[in-house]
Design an enzyme around this catalytic site. Structure first.
Site, PDB file in Angstrom:
ATOM      1  N   LYS A 175      70.777  47.769 -44.239  1.00 56.78           N
ATOM      2  CA  LYS A 175      69.997  47.920 -45.476  1.00 56.78           C
ATOM      3  C   LYS A 175      69.178  46.658 -45.715  1.00 56.78           C
ATOM      4  CE  LYS A 175      70.198  46.833 -49.822  1.00 56.78           C
ATOM      5  NZ  LYS A 175      68.769  46.767 -50.141  1.00 56.78           N
ATOM      6  N   GLU A 250      76.208  34.494 -46.227  1.00 55.01           N
ATOM      7  CA  GLU A 250      75.275  33.358 -46.215  1.00 55.01           C
ATOM      8  C   GLU A 250      74.554  33.373 -47.552  1.00 55.01           C
ATOM      9  OE1 GLU A 250      75.127  31.073 -43.999  1.00 55.01           O
ATOM     10  OE2 GLU A 250      76.360  32.036 -42.471  1.00 55.01           O
ATOM     11  N   CYS A 284      66.406  29.701 -48.514  1.00 53.78           N
ATOM     12  CA  CYS A 284      67.755  29.203 -48.814  1.00 53.78           C
ATOM     13  C   CYS A 284      67.838  27.726 -48.464  1.00 53.78           C
ATOM     14  CB  CYS A 284      68.780  29.998 -48.030  1.00 53.78           C
ATOM     15  SG  CYS A 284      68.372  30.126 -46.297  1.00 53.78           S
ATOM     16  N   GLU A 385      70.228  26.860 -58.163  1.00 55.97           N
ATOM     17  CA  GLU A 385      69.165  27.318 -57.261  1.00 55.97           C
ATOM     18  C   GLU A 385      68.063  27.996 -58.075  1.00 55.97           C
ATOM     19  OE1 GLU A 385      69.861  30.751 -54.613  1.00 55.97           O
ATOM     20  OE2 GLU A 385      69.102  29.495 -52.999  1.00 55.97           O
TER      21      GLU A 385
HETATM   22  P1  NAD Z   1      70.043  39.292 -53.534  1.00 56.53           P
HETATM   23  O1  NAD Z   1      71.469  38.835 -53.517  1.00 56.53           O
HETATM   24  O2  NAD Z   1      69.480  39.742 -54.824  1.00 56.53           O
HETATM   25  O3  NAD Z   1      69.842  40.513 -52.521  1.00 56.53           O
HETATM   26  C1  NAD Z   1      70.163  40.420 -51.153  1.00 56.53           C
HETATM   27  C2  NAD Z   1      70.413  41.822 -50.608  1.00 56.53           C
HETATM   28  O4  NAD Z   1      71.569  42.366 -51.229  1.00 56.53           O
HETATM   29  C3  NAD Z   1      69.287  42.817 -50.890  1.00 56.53           C
HETATM   30  O5  NAD Z   1      69.153  43.687 -49.797  1.00 56.53           O
HETATM   31  C4  NAD Z   1      69.810  43.556 -52.113  1.00 56.53           C
HETATM   32  O6  NAD Z   1      69.261  44.851 -52.258  1.00 56.53           O
HETATM   33  C5  NAD Z   1      71.290  43.631 -51.794  1.00 56.53           C
HETATM   34  N1  NAD Z   1      72.168  43.795 -52.951  1.00 56.53           N
HETATM   35  C6  NAD Z   1      71.914  43.481 -54.257  1.00 56.53           C
HETATM   36  N2  NAD Z   1      72.995  43.774 -55.014  1.00 56.53           N
HETATM   37  C7  NAD Z   1      73.949  44.261 -54.186  1.00 56.53           C
HETATM   38  C8  NAD Z   1      75.285  44.722 -54.362  1.00 56.53           C
HETATM   39  N3  NAD Z   1      75.856  44.728 -55.567  1.00 56.53           N
HETATM   40  N4  NAD Z   1      75.977  45.147 -53.283  1.00 56.53           N
HETATM   41  C9  NAD Z   1      75.435  45.129 -52.058  1.00 56.53           C
HETATM   42  N5  NAD Z   1      74.161  44.713 -51.823  1.00 56.53           N
HETATM   43  C10 NAD Z   1      73.428  44.277 -52.869  1.00 56.53           C
HETATM   44  O7  NAD Z   1      69.190  38.103 -52.900  1.00 56.53           O
HETATM   45  P2  NAD Z   1      67.606  38.023 -52.664  1.00 56.53           P
HETATM   46  O8  NAD Z   1      66.951  37.805 -53.981  1.00 56.53           O
HETATM   47  O9  NAD Z   1      67.148  39.144 -51.812  1.00 56.53           O
HETATM   48  O10 NAD Z   1      67.512  36.687 -51.778  1.00 56.53           O
HETATM   49  C11 NAD Z   1      67.545  35.420 -52.326  1.00 56.53           C
HETATM   50  C12 NAD Z   1      68.894  34.772 -52.175  1.00 56.53           C
HETATM   51  O11 NAD Z   1      69.302  34.811 -50.815  1.00 56.53           O
HETATM   52  C13 NAD Z   1      68.877  33.297 -52.544  1.00 56.53           C
HETATM   53  O12 NAD Z   1      70.034  32.992 -53.287  1.00 56.53           O
HETATM   54  C14 NAD Z   1      68.903  32.598 -51.192  1.00 56.53           C
HETATM   55  O13 NAD Z   1      69.433  31.292 -51.206  1.00 56.53           O
HETATM   56  C15 NAD Z   1      69.747  33.530 -50.401  1.00 56.53           C
HETATM   57  N6  NAD Z   1      69.522  33.336 -48.973  1.00 56.53           N
HETATM   58  C16 NAD Z   1      70.492  32.707 -48.255  1.00 56.53           C
HETATM   59  C17 NAD Z   1      70.308  32.470 -46.895  1.00 56.53           C
HETATM   60  C18 NAD Z   1      71.364  31.777 -46.089  1.00 56.53           C
HETATM   61  O14 NAD Z   1      71.344  31.910 -44.880  1.00 56.53           O
HETATM   62  N7  NAD Z   1      72.286  31.060 -46.691  1.00 56.53           N
HETATM   63  C19 NAD Z   1      69.115  32.876 -46.275  1.00 56.53           C
HETATM   64  C20 NAD Z   1      68.141  33.513 -47.049  1.00 56.53           C
HETATM   65  C21 NAD Z   1      68.365  33.755 -48.402  1.00 56.53           C
END
Ligand code: NAD
Length: 495
Positions: A175, A250, A284, A385
């Site tokens: 997904k 992550e 990130c 963040e």
């Molecule tokens: P997000 O947590 O809002 O969403 C990430 C994914 O999870 C999306 O596909 C979303 O649809 C899905 N999702 C949302 N709620 C969910 C739930 N309850 N159950 C299962 N899936 C769910 O994050 P985002 O806004 O897409 O990305 C930004 C965040 O990602 C930032 O905090 C960033 O630091 C982090 N990030 C971390 C890394 C790393 O490697 N550490 C890399 C890239 C981004």
């Protein structure tokens, strides 16, 4: 009418069972609908998991080098489609073309690296305690992998997860983020063109609540790999943990670049511009804290201010722009909310701090690169963040204070120090609490064959990329072969 894209489930491109669609709009130009994507739910996930579960029976038996050869072919196809992929990625999430080309290249590198790992997947052999007996271990696939990804690296992150999962012999239900469904769909298309069989890879589009949780909760999914916010990661950890699934998380970061009084200031300036404002600060690994030695603080802030003033913010397809839009309205509101918090906390905002709405910016989510000085450790803009083009500058008196300030944070993904003092560089490697430390480089720049991940609340200790990720996607089978022709009892007959 905008083009409609599909889910891919059980070897077939198909709409969602709901018959509903969601829009994918260009954040630099709201008038452009990049595509319509299926608004899926639990029943679509259930079909995908069943397909992946069935396909696993055969896929696990395909020799790993053969699985790797398919990934090599997919990498070759991605090379041919690199420009098209990068342009589409810029259209759907905004970052500038040089960066989306880099993101696709990271995908290509990951394909080629995974192909090679298909010929390795090393495990251990060890001597037996007993005569005429052999001890071995093997890497075995685990089952169906549920992969959930964010939007900021729309190709690199899906590749980091999907390719090791496949080469280890797992099947996949994927997904992607609903801000970047097109790049994810193209990755799946490329895998299919390279010969990945029906059911082995399935993509289900839709929201985190409907699709994400259905993946996390499904009893036939044995492992979950999630990249995203810490908030969602914690929820996934408890839901999937209750079923004792294998979970890789992550999560967020609040990365800092330290500049010492003996550092190369010009180099450090290039580093912080790239680290803080590249991908519009939405990485990130973004540099969101800048820790400056007091002896160079004022001079460096002056240099920074001039350089930020020269950054061009605009549509990422125009190669004269350095900084693209923020990904969506919600993210602009979050960024601006933090800017207001920074001001109310008493930090000095020396530039930026506003949404750009003039001229070419009128139809996009553009935000001016923003710098706060006079930031202190208790402030929320220092601790939390933000995920946008906002940099918080802290002044310190020496190396020890720089390390203390750096480590005063719940996250620990990437870190950086600019210094010519080898002792400080080596101590930074040892003492900065982060999964990654750069010496004389910015906080970003991962390479796919090296482990990527963080400490503290950035994750749960697993790594993406490099050899450890192949450990996550496989399970160890230990085998004892007794060729003595008699019952040999370990710990009894040999003592
Ligand atoms: P997000 O947590 O809002 O969403 C990430 C994914 O999870 C999306 O596909 C979303 O649809 C899905 N999702 C949302 N709620 C969910 C739930 N309850 N159950 C299962 N899936 C769910 O994050 P985002 O806004 O897409 O990305 C930004 C965040 O990602 C930032 O905090 C960033 O630091 C982090 N990030 C971390 C890394 C790393 O490697 N550490 C890399 C890239 C981004």
């Amino acid at each position: 009418m905008a083009e409609k894209f599909m889910n891919y489930i059980d070897g077939r491109w198909c709409p969602a069972d709901s018959g509903e669609w969601f829009e994918n709009r260009n954040p630099a130009d709201w008038d452009e609908i990049v595509g319509l994507f299926p608004k899926s739910g639990k029943s679509d996930v259930d079909r995908a998991v069943k397909a992946a579960h069935d396909a696993y029976k055969e896929w696990r038996l395909v020799p790993a080098p053969e699985r790797g050869a398919m990934l090599k072919k997919a990498g070759d196809i991605m090379v041919e489609r690199k420009d098209e992929l990068a342009k589409n990625m810029t259209r759907e999430m905004g970052k500038v073309l040089a960066e989306t080309l880099g993101d696709v290249q990271e995908g290509i590198d990951t394909f080629y690296y995974a192909a090679v790992e298909g010929r390795r997947l090393f495990s251990h052999t060890a001597p037996s305690e007993l005569r005429d007996k052999m001890n071995l271990s093997f890497r075995m696939p685990i089952g169906v992998a549920g992969l959930i990804t964010p939007w900021n690296f729309p190709m690199a992150i899906p590749c980091w997860k999907t390719l090791p999962a496949l080469v280890c012999g797992n099947t996949v239900v994927f997904k992607p983020a609903s801000d970047t469904p097109l790049t994810a769909t193209t990755m799946v298309e490329i895998l299919l063109d390279a010969g990945i069989p029906p059911g082995v890879i399935n993509i289900v589009h839709g929201g985190g609540g409907a699709v994400g949780t259905s993946i996390v909760d499904h009893p036939d999914i044995s492992l979950i790999s999630f990249t995203g916010s810490s908030l969602v990661g914690k929820e996934i950890n408890s839901r999937a943990g209750a079923q004792l699934k294998r979970i890789s998380l992550e999560l967020g970061g609040k990365n800092a670049q330290i500049v010492m009084d003996d550092g190369d200031l010009e180099l450090a300036l290039e580093g912080v511009l790239w680290g803080a404002f590249g991908t519009t600060g939405q990485r990130c690994t973004a540099t969101s804290r800048l820790i400056l030695h007091e002896a160079i603080h004022d001079r460096f802030v002056d240099m920074l201010l001039k350089a930020v003033d020269n950054l061009r913010v605009g549509n990422g397809l125009d190669t004269s722009n350095n900084v693209g839009p923020v990904v969506n309205q919600g993210q602009v509101e979050t960024v601006h909310g933090y800017v207001e918090i920074g001001k109310s906390e008493g930090a000095d905002m020396i530039c930026g701090g506003r949404q750009l709405t003039d001229g070419d910016h009128a139809k996009g989510w553009f935000y001016a690169p923003t710098v706060f000085t006079g930031v202190t450790q208790e402030m929320r803009i220092f601790q939390e963040e933000i995920f946008g083009p906002v940099l918080s500058v802290v002044k310190v008196k020496d190396f020890d204070e720089a390390v203390t300030v750096h480590n005063d944070c719940i996250y620990g993904l990437s870190s950086s120090i600019y210094t010519r003092n080898v002792n400080h560089a080596m101590r930074a490697v040892r003492d900065l609490e982060a999964g990654i430390t750069y010496i004389n480089g910015p906080t970003i720049g991962a390479e796919c064959h090296m482990p990527f991940g963080g400490v503290k609340q950035t994750g749960n200790g697993h790594r993406e990329g490099g050899w450890p990720v192949y450990e996550f996607y496989s399970e160890i089978k230990t085998v004892y072969i007794d060729y003595s022709g008699k019952l040999q009892r370990a710990q009894i007959d040999n003592y």
